[in-house]
Motif scaffolding. Structure first.
Motif, short mmCIF file in Angstrom:
data_model
loop_
_atom_site.label_atom_id
_atom_site.label_comp_id
_atom_site.label_asym_id
_atom_site.label_seq_id
_atom_site.Cartn_x
_atom_site.Cartn_y
_atom_site.Cartn_z
N SER A 95 -25.93 -21.70 20.08
CA SER A 95 -25.55 -21.43 18.70
C SER A 95 -24.27 -22.20 18.40
CB SER A 95 -25.33 -19.93 18.50
OG SER A 95 -25.04 -19.63 17.15
N SER A 96 -24.30 -23.04 17.36
CA SER A 96 -23.12 -23.83 17.01
C SER A 96 -22.93 -23.83 15.51
CB SER A 96 -23.27 -25.28 17.52
OG SER A 96 -24.44 -25.88 17.01
N LEU A 97 -21.68 -23.78 15.09
CA LEU A 97 -21.36 -23.75 13.67
C LEU A 97 -21.87 -25.01 12.97
CD1 LEU A 97 -17.71 -22.40 13.78
CD2 LEU A 97 -19.77 -21.16 13.07
N LEU A 125 -25.93 -18.86 27.85
CA LEU A 125 -25.53 -18.61 26.47
C LEU A 125 -24.42 -19.60 26.10
CD1 LEU A 125 -25.22 -17.00 23.79
CD2 LEU A 125 -23.70 -15.43 25.05
N LEU A 126 -24.69 -20.41 25.07
CA LEU A 126 -23.67 -21.30 24.50
C LEU A 126 -23.34 -20.72 23.12
CD1 LEU A 126 -25.31 -24.70 25.47
CD2 LEU A 126 -23.54 -23.44 26.71
N PRO A 127 -22.32 -19.88 23.03
CA PRO A 127 -22.15 -19.01 21.85
C PRO A 127 -21.51 -19.71 20.66
CG PRO A 127 -20.46 -18.53 23.47
CD PRO A 127 -21.36 -19.56 24.10
N THR A 128 -21.62 -19.04 19.51
CA THR A 128 -21.14 -19.58 18.25
C THR A 128 -19.62 -19.68 18.20
OG1 THR A 128 -22.98 -18.36 17.24
CG2 THR A 128 -21.40 -19.38 15.75
N LEU A 129 -18.94 -18.64 18.60
CA LEU A 129 -17.50 -18.54 18.40
C LEU A 129 -16.70 -18.68 19.69
CD1 LEU A 129 -17.42 -15.67 15.75
CD2 LEU A 129 -17.57 -18.15 15.39
N SER A 130 -17.23 -19.43 20.64
CA SER A 130 -16.52 -19.69 21.89
C SER A 130 -17.02 -21.00 22.45
CB SER A 130 -16.77 -18.55 22.89
OG SER A 130 -16.27 -18.90 24.17
N ASP A 131 -16.10 -21.79 23.07
CA ASP A 131 -16.51 -23.05 23.68
C ASP A 131 -16.77 -22.90 25.18
OD1 ASP A 131 -13.96 -22.68 24.58
OD2 ASP A 131 -13.14 -24.55 23.76
N GLU A 132 -16.83 -21.65 25.65
CA GLU A 132 -17.05 -21.39 27.07
C GLU A 132 -18.50 -20.98 27.32
OE1 GLU A 132 -15.79 -18.10 30.47
OE2 GLU A 132 -14.57 -18.33 28.66
N PRO A 133 -19.28 -21.76 28.09
CA PRO A 133 -20.66 -21.36 28.42
C PRO A 133 -20.66 -20.05 29.20
CG PRO A 133 -20.29 -23.67 28.95
CD PRO A 133 -18.94 -23.07 28.67
N SER A 148 -18.71 -8.33 23.85
CA SER A 148 -17.74 -7.26 23.66
C SER A 148 -16.72 -7.64 22.59
CB SER A 148 -17.03 -6.94 24.98
OG SER A 148 -16.24 -8.04 25.41
N HIS A 149 -16.43 -8.94 22.46
CA HIS A 149 -15.51 -9.40 21.41
C HIS A 149 -16.27 -9.69 20.11
CE1 HIS A 149 -12.21 -9.66 24.25
NE2 HIS A 149 -13.00 -10.32 25.09
N PHE A 150 -17.45 -10.30 20.23
CA PHE A 150 -18.21 -10.66 19.03
C PHE A 150 -18.62 -9.43 18.23
CE2 PHE A 150 -22.25 -12.20 17.00
CZ PHE A 150 -21.67 -13.15 16.18
N ALA A 181 -20.44 -16.96 8.76
CA ALA A 181 -20.49 -18.19 9.55
C ALA A 181 -21.92 -18.71 9.55
CB ALA A 181 -20.01 -17.93 10.98
N GLU A 182 -22.10 -19.95 9.13
CA GLU A 182 -23.41 -20.59 9.15
C GLU A 182 -23.52 -21.41 10.42
OE1 GLU A 182 -23.86 -22.85 5.59
OE2 GLU A 182 -23.90 -21.08 4.29
N ALA A 183 -24.66 -21.30 11.08
CA ALA A 183 -24.80 -21.94 12.38
C ALA A 183 -26.22 -22.43 12.62
CB ALA A 183 -24.39 -20.97 13.50
N ARG A 184 -26.35 -23.40 13.52
CA ARG A 184 -27.63 -23.82 14.06
C ARG A 184 -27.89 -22.99 15.31
NH1 ARG A 184 -25.84 -30.02 14.42
NH2 ARG A 184 -24.04 -28.92 15.26
N TYR A 185 -29.14 -22.69 15.59
CA TYR A 185 -29.44 -21.87 16.76
C TYR A 185 -30.71 -22.34 17.45
CZ TYR A 185 -33.42 -19.58 14.56
OH TYR A 185 -34.65 -19.34 13.97
N SER A 186 -30.81 -22.01 18.72
CA SER A 186 -32.08 -22.12 19.45
C SER A 186 -32.13 -21.00 20.48
CB SER A 186 -32.24 -23.49 20.12
OG SER A 186 -31.22 -23.71 21.07
N PHE A 187 -33.21 -20.25 20.45
CA PHE A 187 -33.51 -19.26 21.47
C PHE A 187 -34.69 -19.78 22.28
CE2 PHE A 187 -31.60 -16.41 18.25
CZ PHE A 187 -30.77 -15.62 19.04
#
Length: 238
Positions: free
Chosen positions: A230-232, A149-157, A169-171, A208-214
């Motif tokens: 997911s990236s902004l 998971l490469l999340p939207t609101l965190s730079d930590e994989p 839990s935070h999101f 928040a608008e973002a690009r995504y790939s699942f």
């Protein structure tokens, strides 16, 4: 034929194997590298370039190889990647994590599970509904055993179950609700991709608008998220 570091190509014999591979690319001149993508695919299904599928079919699990590629030789999953120059040479690294003969349950050819475009859309709705549960464990259970998971609101994989639970839990405290505005779906053998643009709306009125790939894999009789990026959206330049 792309130049290769390793053995030459070999013919695919017998039934097409189902492979799980990790893919990463880097600009030849030491530029940026893409994120590591995990894919599950059946050789011959057209998920990757035909020459690359033939190469992968000859590789044993645990083997890592790389090729120097021009723009026209890049696999479809890298077409238009924002971190790679459009016309430059790149290094493509591929590691085979698992190889097996088709044996997964399903009614399609070579043991491929059948799924429709509308069913793929419902997979996102399942994930979106889990966000409304306020239960990060419920969301994390939708991810595969080896998910990234490469999340939207965190730079930590996030690369394991506990770290995925920690992120959500935070999101979920923001009470998010996702809406897809643009998408493209690609269905392979026991693997599929859903990528595009989505918007999260939060309880405080922000968004928040973002690009995504699942990327989903068919695991233990169920579609699970193997890779979620997911990236902004970058701000457009005037």
């Amino acid at each position: 034929m792309p130049s290769s570091q390793g053995q030459g190509p070999s013919a695919v014999a017998g039934a097409a194997p189902v492979l799980t591979v990790a893919v990463r690319a880097a600009e030849l001149r030491g530029g940026r590298r893409t994120e590591r993508q995990l894919l599950s695919l059946a050789v011959g299904q057209g998920v990757l370039s035909p020459w690359l599928e033939r190469e992968l079919a000859s590789m044993k699990p645990g083997t890592l190889r790389r090729w120097r590629l021009g723009p026209r030789e890049r696999p479809p999953i890298l077409a238009g990647h924002p971190w790679l120059s459009r016309n430059g040479l790149i290094w493509l690294e591929v590691e085979v994590l698992e190889a097996r003969q088709p044996s997964l349950p399903g009614q399609g050819p070579s043991g491929c599970a059948l799924i429709s475009q509308s069913d793929v859309q419902m997979l996102f709705e399942r994930w979106n509904k889990a966000l409304q549960s306020d239960d990060p464990e419920q969301v994390a259970r939708l991810y595969s055993r080896d998910a990234v998971l490469l999340p939207t609101l965190s730079d930590e994989p996030r690369t394991d179950h506990d770290s995925i639970v920690n992120y959500f839990s935070h999101f979920l405290e923001k009470r998010p609700h996702g809406e897809i505005s643009q998408r493209e779906i690609l269905i392979g053998c026991n693997m599929l991709q859903d990528a595009g643009l989505y918007t999260f709306r939060f309880a405080d009125g922000s968004s928040a608008e973002a690009r995504y790939s699942f990327i989903y894999v068919f695991e233990d009789g169920e579609w699970k998220i193997s890779h979620h990026h997911s990236s902004l959206q970058p701000e457009s330049a005037d």
